[in-house]
Structures are given as C-alpha cells and as structure tokens.
Design a protein around this motif. Structure first.
Motif, PDB file in Angstrom:
ATOM      1  N   GLU A  32       0.767  -1.162  -0.017  1.00  0.00           N
ATOM      2  CA  GLU A  32       0.035  -0.115  -0.047  1.00  0.00           C
ATOM      3  C   GLU A  32       1.040   1.181   0.085  1.00  0.00           C
ATOM      4  OE1 GLU A  32      -3.039   0.460  -0.604  1.00  0.00           O
ATOM      5  OE2 GLU A  32      -3.142   2.908  -0.057  1.00  0.00           O
ATOM      6  N   TYR A  33       1.928   1.244   0.881  1.00  0.00           N
ATOM      7  CA  TYR A  33       2.870   2.260   0.550  1.00  0.00           C
ATOM      8  C   TYR A  33       3.471   2.809  -0.669  1.00  0.00           C
ATOM      9  CZ  TYR A  33       3.118   3.026   5.839  1.00  0.00           C
ATOM     10  OH  TYR A  33       2.869   3.119   6.972  1.00  0.00           O
ATOM     11  N   LEU A  34       3.613   1.415  -1.191  1.00  0.00           N
ATOM     12  CA  LEU A  34       4.504   1.481  -2.555  1.00  0.00           C
ATOM     13  C   LEU A  34       3.394   1.938  -3.752  1.00  0.00           C
ATOM     14  CD1 LEU A  34       6.855   0.532  -4.529  1.00  0.00           C
ATOM     15  CD2 LEU A  34       5.614  -1.283  -5.056  1.00  0.00           C
ATOM     16  N   ARG A  35       2.241   1.701  -3.370  1.00  0.00           N
ATOM     17  CA  ARG A  35       1.158   2.030  -4.486  1.00  0.00           C
ATOM     18  C   ARG A  35       1.000   3.618  -4.235  1.00  0.00           C
ATOM     19  NH1 ARG A  35      -3.703   3.489  -4.618  1.00  0.00           N
ATOM     20  NH2 ARG A  35      -4.410   3.538  -2.416  1.00  0.00           N
ATOM     21  N   GLN A  36       1.024   4.119  -2.961  1.00  0.00           N
ATOM     22  CA  GLN A  36       0.971   5.553  -3.057  1.00  0.00           C
ATOM     23  C   GLN A  36       2.154   6.290  -3.323  1.00  0.00           C
ATOM     24  OE1 GLN A  36      -0.732   7.118   0.592  1.00  0.00           O
ATOM     25  NE2 GLN A  36      -1.986   5.326   1.231  1.00  0.00           N
ATOM     26  N   LEU A  37       3.373   5.977  -3.189  1.00  0.00           N
ATOM     27  CA  LEU A  37       4.697   6.666  -3.524  1.00  0.00           C
ATOM     28  C   LEU A  37       4.912   6.209  -4.848  1.00  0.00           C
ATOM     29  CD1 LEU A  37       6.384   5.937  -0.153  1.00  0.00           C
ATOM     30  CD2 LEU A  37       5.428   8.048  -0.930  1.00  0.00           C
ATOM     31  N   TYR A  38       4.575   5.317  -5.611  1.00  0.00           N
ATOM     32  CA  TYR A  38       5.300   5.176  -7.012  1.00  0.00           C
ATOM     33  C   TYR A  38       4.954   6.181  -7.910  1.00  0.00           C
ATOM     34  CZ  TYR A  38       6.772   1.942 -10.668  1.00  0.00           C
ATOM     35  OH  TYR A  38       7.551   1.557 -11.683  1.00  0.00           O
ATOM     36  N   PRO A  39       3.826   6.790  -7.996  1.00  0.00           N
ATOM     37  CA  PRO A  39       3.814   7.836  -9.022  1.00  0.00           C
ATOM     38  C   PRO A  39       4.868   9.137  -8.751  1.00  0.00           C
ATOM     39  CG  PRO A  39       1.564   7.283  -8.019  1.00  0.00           C
ATOM     40  CD  PRO A  39       2.925   6.767  -7.236  1.00  0.00           C
ATOM     41  N   ARG A  40       5.633   9.167  -7.604  1.00  0.00           N
ATOM     42  CA  ARG A  40       6.512  10.079  -7.297  1.00  0.00           C
ATOM     43  C   ARG A  40       7.693   9.388  -7.765  1.00  0.00           C
ATOM     44  NH1 ARG A  40       4.874  14.213  -3.720  1.00  0.00           N
ATOM     45  NH2 ARG A  40       2.706  13.883  -3.200  1.00  0.00           N
ATOM     46  N   SER A  41       7.928   8.382  -8.210  1.00  0.00           N
ATOM     47  CA  SER A  41       9.368   7.776  -8.505  1.00  0.00           C
ATOM     48  C   SER A  41       9.511   8.160  -9.993  1.00  0.00           C
ATOM     49  CB  SER A  41       9.306   6.509  -8.189  1.00  0.00           C
ATOM     50  OG  SER A  41       8.484   5.313  -9.073  1.00  0.00           O
TER      51      SER A  41
END
Lengths: 312, 140
Positions: A32-41
């Motif tokens: 879930e953390y990855l899902r939220q942060l992925y667009p910022r990578s």
C-alpha cells in the motif's frame, strides 16, 4: 499510515527508513505504501554497481557518493549482500566501506539481504529503489552482491550499469564469455594501481571493439576507489550515459522493458503463491516423492500441481 | 526480478552490531554477528571505531530492531549513555539494546538503568545471545 506518508513527504529520514522495511518485506501494508509513493518515482538516476566479490564495489560506491556530494547532490545507496541459503540469515557489511558518509545528512545508505533471490539482487529490490527514488534522491546507487558471470538482473533495475573489474583475475577468455560483460554501460578497472591494470584495459578495449555497436561506445575507466583516483571521471561518464539515454530515446525503451519485466515477475510470484496456498503440504510431498524416486518427471509433476490448484 | 520459487519473504529480525570507541579488537563482535546470522537474523556490521552519532545514524538508516554494542576498552559508562541519547534523539526509543565485552559486574545496574536488556560477558554461549534476541526483539 497517512502519518508515515506525510512524514516521508516532508523529508523525514526515519519515515523513509520505516517505509523501506515494510516495502522490503512485501507485506500488504508495504504494498500500500508502494502504491501511494510509486507515482512520485521515476526521477532518480539509478546506477547499478556490480562486479566480483572483493572487486571494490562498496568502496567505489562510497567514493562516487562522496564525489556527487562535492558537486552538491544528495545520494541514496542500496547495498545488497547475500543471505545464507541454509539459515536465511545474513551479514550486511557494505557500510564498513562507506564510513565517511554516515553522518552526512545528504546521504542515506540502506543494506538489504538477497533473501533467496537469484541474479545478485533481492526479491523486492525494484520496490525499494522506487521508494528511494520517490524520496527525492537525484542519484540512487544499487550495489549488487558479488557477481560472477551471469548476475545480469541489475541492468533492468538500474538505468546505468557500472561493471567493476580488477587486474589479475583471469585471462581474456573469461571476458570473451557471454553474460555479465554485455550488460555494462561503463566498464571500470578498479585497483588500477596494481600490476596488470594496463593489460586488462587493452583486453577489455579489444573485446569491446568486436561487440555490435548500439550507437554508443562503452567507456573504460581506471579507478583506485580507496584514494579517489579516477572517480570524478567516472561520475562524468555516468552523467554522460544518462544524457545519452535521454537524447537517444533509450530511456523510454528501458523503462518500458523494465515495467514489462516487473509486471510479469510479480504476476509469476502471485501465481506461485496461489499454487502454494491451494495445494496441501501432503499433496506437494506426494508429488515431490514421486519425482525424487524418478517415477515422475518435474514438468509433469508441476503441471499436476497447477491443475490441482484449479488455476488452468 | 528473478527469484527462486521459495524466497524468504516477510519479516526478519535486523540487528546492528557496533563497536564504539577506540579499541580495535572486534573478534568478539564478529563472533556474535556470525552467531546471529546463523540464527537467521540480518546483521548489519559497521566495523570498529564508531562514534555514538555514527551508531545511532546507522541504526536509523537500517531500521534495526536490535542494537548490540561490543566494548573492551572500559569506556562503556562514558560512551553508552551518549549512544542511548543519540538513539532517542532520532526517535529510536523502541530498539532492543544489549552489550558485551569487558564490563565489570558493578556496572550492571547502571547499564540496566540506561536501557540495556542484557550484558554478555566473556564465556557466554553464543546460543544464549541468539535466544535473547529472539525472545525479546519484535521485528516488523
């Protein structure tokens, strides 16, 4: 969860560290953390440093990070060391070579164990890299486990792959073999103050002259990581490779290939987990016993396993 | 990322083994690191001559569950409070702490008051250290 994300977005290193653990462990919370942060990578220049055990990967990564700090950039480092195949424990010792960076607030070093992954990295490496990237480091280094001849996964994970060689570690036939040398965007002869460095450089140059050109010459640089000799030139070469990726259209190609690879490998993992969940230990043990006794071949057994799980 | 069919996903106990101060004898620290590795922990080993700030910063970046300090120089009552202070100032107040080395019995109370849950002296069976970590650490 929102709290940790907010602290992460505010640049708090403790929040980065905690999220990295959850993402590394691949827990539902971590996903879930990855899902939220992925667009910022997708903004960081990811640089893989690979080469044999003891070739100087950690020292060189430390020197590269120090040079980038002198140029005013922040740096993230992910250093992978092997897990024991028997106990699953690990000694993660790459930090020892990066002591000078520990107290620099512009550097963040995270050690990872390979946790059974083949290919010189770790099962969730791409996710961990994405989190470091999302935190805002313009440069993220990924140091592989000591790689031999076939650990080529890093070329997918990183935009620029640096292969570290040393003088006196094999004749030119070693370099003729297929595999790891083909993935190098930049070749480094580290410990270049040792005898045989010049010979190795010319062997590598001869080898590259036979390779099909992809519109770019692979540079060969000599370094002494422990003194910093050749490191500024290596940073220049890394930046030049990134500029070439941008201008040649290779960057988009690399990103699409890597995205495809990641989607398929996660799908593979999900299917395997489903098979493991839907077959009993007894059924698996029965098939395993038949294969071990040569009554059944592994392919037929695997097909039966999948069919029992009603996946097909 | 190619992984073998059964990778060891999920939580592992992460331990930082560090040697503060100026003594350079790290055989004991390495033996403890190896024992914890064989016990299935992921052990971050930082090497010798670590300052309190370096140890706390490594613990933060590595998000460890446990910090183990090895000391032979006799400076534990000087260095350990500073390490604990540096850990707390970084918000690492839930980390399990243990120490080992040449530590006089009369210092036990002071170290426990600082937050050290165990002190392992020469002659300790490494299995006791592994058991201590598994019994007291909470991985996440």
């Amino acid at each position: 969860m929102t709290d940790l994300i907010e602290r992460f977005l505010a640049g708090e290193r403790r929040a980065l560290s905690r999220i990295l653990t959850r993402v590394e462990n691949g827990t539902p919370e971590g996903r879930e953390y990855l899902r939220q942060l992925y667009p910022r990578s997708g903004r960081a220049h990811t640089i893989g440093v690979t080469g044999g055990a003891g070739s100087g990967k950690s020292s060189l990564t430390g020197s590269l990070a120090a040079e980038l700090r002198r140029r005013g950039h922040e740096v993230g480092v992910i250093a992978v060391d092997p897990s024991s195949p028997f106990t699953q424990g690990a000694i993660l010792g790459d930090r020892i070579r990066m002591q000078d960076l520990v107290l620099d607030p512009g550097v963040f070093v995270r050690s990872m164990a390979s946790r059974g992954a083949l290919g010189g990295l770790a099962p969730t490496i791409d996710d961990v890299v994405a989190v470091m990237d999302a935190f805002g480091f313009p440069y993220v280094f990924i140091e592989t486990v000591g790689a031999g001849q076939d650990e080529v996964e890093i070329a997918g994970t990183a935009l620029t792959t640096v292969l570290v060689n040393n003088p006196g570690t094999g004749d030119d036939i070693q370099a003729l073999k297929a595999g790891i040398i083909e993935i190098a965007d930049i070749l480094v002869v580290n410990k270049a103050d040792r005898p045989g460095a010049d010979v190795l450089v010319s062997q590598l140059r001869a080898l590259l002259s036979l390779a099909p050109s992809e519109g770019r010459d692979v540079p060969i640089l000599s370094t002494v990581a422990t003194t910093g000799d050749g490191v500024p030139e290596l940073v220049d070469a890394i930046d030049e490779h990134r500029a070439w990726l941008d201008s040649s259209g290779e960057l988009d190609k690399h990103r699409r290939q890597e995205a495809r690879h990641q989607v398929l490998s996660v799908a593979q993992r999900i299917l395997l987990e489903r098979v493991r969940r839907e077959t009993s230990e007894d059924a698996l043990a029965e098939l395993v016993a038949q294969v071990a006794g040569r009554g059944l071949d592994p392919h037929t057994a695997a097909e039966q396993l999948v069919e029992q799980g009603e996946l097909v | 990322m190619t992984a073998s069919p059964e990778t060891t996903a999920g939580q592992k106990i992460r331990v930082l083994i560090a040697k503060p101060g100026l003594d350079g004898h790290d055989r004991g620290a390495k033996i403890v690191a190896r024992a914890l590795r064989d016990g299935g922990c992921e052990v971050i080993y930082t090497g010798i001559r670590q300052t309190p700030q370096m140890i706390a910063e490594a613990a933060l970046q590595e998000d460890v569950d446990v910090v183990g300090l090895s000391i032979l120089s006799g400076a534990h009552l000087e260095l350990f409070p500073r390490i604990v202070e540096e850990l707390r100032s970084r918000g690492l107040d839930d980390v399990l702490l243990f120490c080992g080395g040449i530590i006089p019995e009369e210092d036990t109370d002071a170290l426990e008051a600082m937050g050290f849950s165990a002190i392992f002296r020469p002659g300790t069976n490494t299995r006791d250290i592994v058991s201590f970590v598994y019994d007291n650490a909470s991985s996440e």
